[in-house]
Enzyme design. Sequence first.
Site, PDB file in Angstrom:
ATOM      1  N   CYS A  24       0.843  -1.186   0.000  1.00 40.55           N
ATOM      2  CA  CYS A  24       0.000   0.000   0.000  1.00 40.55           C
ATOM      3  C   CYS A  24       0.884   1.244   0.000  1.00 40.55           C
ATOM      4  CB  CYS A  24      -0.915   0.002   1.211  1.00 40.55           C
ATOM      5  SG  CYS A  24      -1.930   1.493   1.377  1.00 40.55           S
ATOM      6  N   CYS A  81       0.054   3.321   3.664  1.00 43.04           N
ATOM      7  CA  CYS A  81       0.433   2.789   4.984  1.00 43.04           C
ATOM      8  C   CYS A  81       1.615   1.825   4.907  1.00 43.04           C
ATOM      9  CB  CYS A  81      -0.753   2.096   5.642  1.00 43.04           C
ATOM     10  SG  CYS A  81      -1.261   0.554   4.830  1.00 43.04           S
ATOM     11  N   HIS A 137      -7.667  -4.338   0.461  1.00 45.50           N
ATOM     12  CA  HIS A 137      -7.037  -3.371   1.365  1.00 45.50           C
ATOM     13  C   HIS A 137      -7.191  -1.947   0.824  1.00 45.50           C
ATOM     14  CE1 HIS A 137      -4.031  -1.643   4.116  1.00 45.50           C
ATOM     15  NE2 HIS A 137      -3.624  -0.967   3.049  1.00 45.50           N
ATOM     16  N   CYS A 178      -8.417   0.903   3.303  1.00 44.04           N
ATOM     17  CA  CYS A 178      -7.404   1.782   3.913  1.00 44.04           C
ATOM     18  C   CYS A 178      -7.837   3.238   3.758  1.00 44.04           C
ATOM     19  CB  CYS A 178      -6.040   1.564   3.264  1.00 44.04           C
ATOM     20  SG  CYS A 178      -4.718   2.565   3.999  1.00 44.04           S
ATOM     21  N   CYS A 238      19.388   7.614   7.616  1.00 41.13           N
ATOM     22  CA  CYS A 238      19.107   6.820   6.435  1.00 41.13           C
ATOM     23  C   CYS A 238      18.300   7.669   5.468  1.00 41.13           C
ATOM     24  CB  CYS A 238      18.321   5.562   6.832  1.00 41.13           C
ATOM     25  SG  CYS A 238      17.746   4.598   5.423  1.00 41.13           S
ATOM     26  N   ILE A 239      18.556   7.531   4.181  1.00 37.45           N
ATOM     27  CA  ILE A 239      17.830   8.305   3.177  1.00 37.45           C
ATOM     28  C   ILE A 239      17.478   7.391   2.012  1.00 37.45           C
ATOM     29  CG2 ILE A 239      20.004   9.095   2.123  1.00 37.45           C
ATOM     30  CD1 ILE A 239      18.552  11.658   1.315  1.00 37.45           C
ATOM     31  N   ARG A 271      16.325  10.910  -9.938  1.00 39.15           N
ATOM     32  CA  ARG A 271      16.687  11.844 -11.008  1.00 39.15           C
ATOM     33  C   ARG A 271      15.659  12.965 -11.162  1.00 39.15           C
ATOM     34  NH1 ARG A 271      20.998   9.937 -13.706  1.00 39.15           N
ATOM     35  NH2 ARG A 271      21.461   7.707 -13.527  1.00 39.15           N
ATOM     36  N   GLU A 280      25.202   9.966   8.778  1.00 39.04           N
ATOM     37  CA  GLU A 280      25.852   8.794   9.362  1.00 39.04           C
ATOM     38  C   GLU A 280      26.750   8.159   8.311  1.00 39.04           C
ATOM     39  OE1 GLU A 280      24.229   4.625  11.125  1.00 39.04           O
ATOM     40  OE2 GLU A 280      23.307   6.454  11.897  1.00 39.04           O
ATOM     41  N   TYR A 286      47.165  22.876   3.399  1.00 38.59           N
ATOM     42  CA  TYR A 286      47.507  22.654   4.807  1.00 38.59           C
ATOM     43  C   TYR A 286      48.763  23.457   5.109  1.00 38.59           C
ATOM     44  CZ  TYR A 286      47.763  20.067   9.190  1.00 38.59           C
ATOM     45  OH  TYR A 286      47.775  19.718  10.511  1.00 38.59           O
TER      46      TYR A 286
END
Length: 439
Positions: free
Chosen positions: A199, A202, A215, A219, A305-306, A314, A339, A397
């Site tokens: 779905c 959900c 469903h 839903c 997380c992605i 795109r 992360e 540097y």
Amino acid sequence: MMSIEAITSPSSAPAENQAEEKMNTAETEPYFSLNNLEDPSPSKDEEDNIQLAKNYYCRQSTGIYHIVEVIQQRTNPRFNAIEYYVHYKGLNRRLDEWVDASRIDCNRKVPDGGNPLTNPDDPDNRMTRKQKRMHDEINHVEPTFADMDPATAAMEKEHEQLTKVKYIVKVLVGEYLIDTWYFSPYPDQYGKQSQLYICEYCFNYMKLAGTYLKHLDECHLRQPPGNEIYRNANISVFEVDGKKQKIYCQNLCLFAKLFLDHKTLYYETEGFHFYVMTEVDRNGAHVVGYFSKEKVSAYGNNLACILVPPPFQRKGYGNFLISFSYELSKIEGTVGSPEKPLSDLGKLSYRSYWTYVILDILGNVSSAFTIEDLSRMTSIDSHDIISSLQLLNMIKYWKGMHVICVTQKNLDEAIHSKHFKHPRLPVDSRCIKWHPHPK
């Protein structure tokens, strides 16, 4: 890799899913049936010659033969024929697939230590260096265990064994029938189906088309179950609390794992907020991507997380979500970083964002400033700024510290290079209606 958080390992499927077991068991045809497929009908000899854990040449959909390892076999009930799960040696595991015996060449000898990239029309079974480089870039060829340090190699081997075979090949979500990339730990027999029905509102998952259609009628959810914190034209972002909406977030994580490889699976979602991006029309808010964020991060991470699913890639949505995570950090008055380590696609997306933000500032601000000034202005961690400037050859540097060194010439070259890309969908910070959560 960035961890995919808090996926509960349920001992049983949700009640919605359990109900489908009571439905008409005679229903077996998929909602999107593949009636136009021809029976591959491989010969019995071909099937008898193929052995598990052996290497063979296998024909890819592009027509190019590539060395593969045969990992698993199963019987396809549609054709009553044996299929083999193969891993293309040296390539990203998202390309692993189930093939019939007719695509595997049992007669061609696989050389020891040979180049896995081969051309069927080339007598040397070799690609040119240019062809190999292009092939590696397109298919995201990953380093071997020999290229890793011992600890990383050990973890990679363990992860590979646990997630070696991808049983779910396709998922139907809304109007999209999507090819999956990786294994996802859906519970019980759901994880062994070749196709699931999900779905789009959900993210509940089903095995049978009839259950799925039933469903859809029942839903009533038409947007993510959280607070809308951004609206600009038809783009909305909802903040969903992983503690308050645990089932929704677990289902979202299971779906995301189909397209994310190196993710650590936890057993709860309580410690995360999920920022779900949607396209809104008269039918509802359709999910096009999301990122998650720890409520309290010990390492100052502003993103855990992605994911942007394949149908929506795109379009600038990944860059939008990355930019949105930094806008939240600006409101919090903190410096953030994703992360790490990043996946291959994650590196490309973040490198593009960091480069654009840094060059945009350097091109519009005439006064001199430090790495810390840039970090304060952008909420980007100083280490990420330094690594981006190093790629642009704009940092040196000197006397124990990093110094930004920019000339008009190399600034112009960088702005006109492939690294500088204007965002297709910028975040309008004026449209964000959000306040930091108390720690």
